[in-house]
Design an enzyme around this catalytic site. Sequence first.
Site, short mmCIF file in Angstrom:
data_model
loop_
_atom_site.label_atom_id
_atom_site.label_comp_id
_atom_site.label_asym_id
_atom_site.label_seq_id
_atom_site.Cartn_x
_atom_site.Cartn_y
_atom_site.Cartn_z
N ASP A 1 0.75 -1.18 0.05
CA ASP A 1 -0.05 0.16 -0.03
C ASP A 1 0.76 1.25 0.02
OD1 ASP A 1 -2.37 1.39 0.05
OD2 ASP A 1 -2.76 0.82 2.06
N GLY A 2 0.48 2.35 -0.69
CA GLY A 2 1.04 3.57 -0.48
C GLY A 2 1.46 4.07 -1.70
N ARG B 1 0.45 7.71 -2.53
CA ARG B 1 0.75 8.57 -1.66
C ARG B 1 2.52 8.88 -2.06
NH1 ARG B 1 -1.11 5.95 3.33
NH2 ARG B 1 -1.72 4.37 1.77
N ARG C 1 0.11 9.16 -10.23
CA ARG C 1 0.06 7.72 -9.58
C ARG C 1 0.71 6.78 -10.18
NH1 ARG C 1 -3.75 7.44 -5.54
NH2 ARG C 1 -4.33 5.33 -5.97
N HIS D 1 3.18 3.39 -8.93
CA HIS D 1 3.08 2.09 -9.17
C HIS D 1 4.02 1.48 -9.78
CE1 HIS D 1 -1.27 2.08 -7.61
NE2 HIS D 1 -1.71 2.63 -8.75
N SER E 1 -10.35 -7.62 -5.70
CA SER E 1 -11.38 -7.69 -6.49
C SER E 1 -12.16 -6.41 -6.57
CB SER E 1 -12.51 -8.88 -6.09
OG SER E 1 -12.47 -9.03 -4.58
N GLU E 2 -11.95 -5.52 -5.36
CA GLU E 2 -12.35 -4.09 -5.15
C GLU E 2 -11.77 -3.08 -5.97
OE1 GLU E 2 -11.87 -6.01 -2.46
OE2 GLU E 2 -13.90 -6.70 -2.64
N ASN E 3 -10.58 -3.58 -6.52
CA ASN E 3 -9.73 -2.34 -7.30
C ASN E 3 -10.24 -2.24 -8.61
OD1 ASN E 3 -6.33 -3.31 -6.20
ND2 ASN E 3 -7.84 -1.73 -5.34
N ARG F 1 1.58 -5.03 6.20
CA ARG F 1 1.03 -3.85 5.29
C ARG F 1 1.89 -2.66 5.52
NH1 ARG F 1 -5.29 -2.89 4.14
NH2 ARG F 1 -4.87 -0.97 2.96
C1 FPP Z 1 -1.60 0.35 -3.20
O1 FPP Z 1 -1.19 1.53 -3.54
C2 FPP Z 1 -1.07 -0.53 -4.39
C3 FPP Z 1 -1.96 -1.10 -5.29
C4 FPP Z 1 -3.48 -1.07 -5.29
C5 FPP Z 1 -1.27 -1.72 -6.37
C6 FPP Z 1 0.01 -2.59 -6.15
C7 FPP Z 1 0.42 -2.91 -7.34
C8 FPP Z 1 1.86 -2.75 -7.57
C9 FPP Z 1 2.91 -2.76 -6.62
C10 FPP Z 1 2.35 -3.00 -8.94
C11 FPP Z 1 1.71 -4.20 -10.01
C12 FPP Z 1 2.24 -5.32 -9.23
C13 FPP Z 1 2.85 -6.19 -10.01
C14 FPP Z 1 3.34 -7.65 -9.16
C15 FPP Z 1 3.44 -6.32 -11.16
P1 FPP Z 1 -2.40 2.62 -3.55
O2 FPP Z 1 -2.40 3.16 -5.08
O3 FPP Z 1 -3.55 2.09 -2.92
O4 FPP Z 1 -1.92 3.83 -2.76
P2 FPP Z 1 -2.19 5.07 -2.05
O5 FPP Z 1 -3.00 4.36 -0.76
O6 FPP Z 1 -1.22 5.82 -1.37
O7 FPP Z 1 -3.22 5.93 -2.68
#
Ligand code: FPP
Length: 224
Positions: free
Chosen positions: A11-12, A15, A24, A28, A57-59, A172
């Site tokens: 997560d994160g 941010r 964003r 990633h 599944s919520e993404n 996490r």
């Molecule tokens: C959370 O950060 C992260 C995700 C929803 C995606 C995780 C994906 C990757 C690390 C890349 C793809 C993975 C592979 C294995 C190729 P967020 O976007 O929720 O961050 P935030 O809470 O700071 O907005």
Amino acid sequence: MIPRHVAIIMDGNGRWAKRRLLPRVAGHRAGVEAVRKVTRAAREQGVEALTLYAFSSENWRRPEEEIGDLMGLLKHFIGEHLDELAADGIRLSIIGDLSAFSPDIRALVEGAIARCAVNTGPQLAIALNYGSHDEILRAANRLAEEGGPIDKVRFEAALYTADLPPLDLVIRTSGEQRLSNFLLWQAAYAELIFVDTLWPDFDGGALADALAEFARRERRFGGR
Ligand code: FPP
């Protein structure tokens, strides 16, 4: 004690990017680099199985553009790093419902799994379109169709994680303290470690710190 099976809620990324005034997708992208580093570090530190929550599944509720970026990065990850995973002897698997993905992603992922199937090293399970409630309902429906008594062994064999060792540790990143529908059944006796580090900044050292914290915890599994 080194945990056999570590799962990470990455997560994160958003941010991390925001702090740098970047889009964003840059977060990633940096997150994928962290995946590569941490996968290698987990292997070096003796972890048998690493499960990473890449797409829940919520993404699907995220904007279409961001979903497209994540799919692109998944393709990029497999394209760029499959040789390294194969060379490192990693056994790759996916937990989650792949049927929702486009045929090209499915073919790519299935090809990558097949290529790593001969390996005998540590397991890397990537959670894609994964949600614990879906997983549990899917298992329950399958077993109901099959009929007969359901015990723990049979139930666990019907979960996506059937081929993974018992879950010892969930990490996490980014300071949030919840499981977000991730491995709810499997985490029954897992240790939980929440760190403030944002996922793109999480590395081998951060993993080593979490494993040291795990080693200090006393696990009783409900006993004494
Ligand atoms: C959370 O950060 C992260 C995700 C929803 C995606 C995780 C994906 C990757 C690390 C890349 C793809 C993975 C592979 C294995 C190729 P967020 O976007 O929720 O961050 P935030 O809470 O700071 O907005």
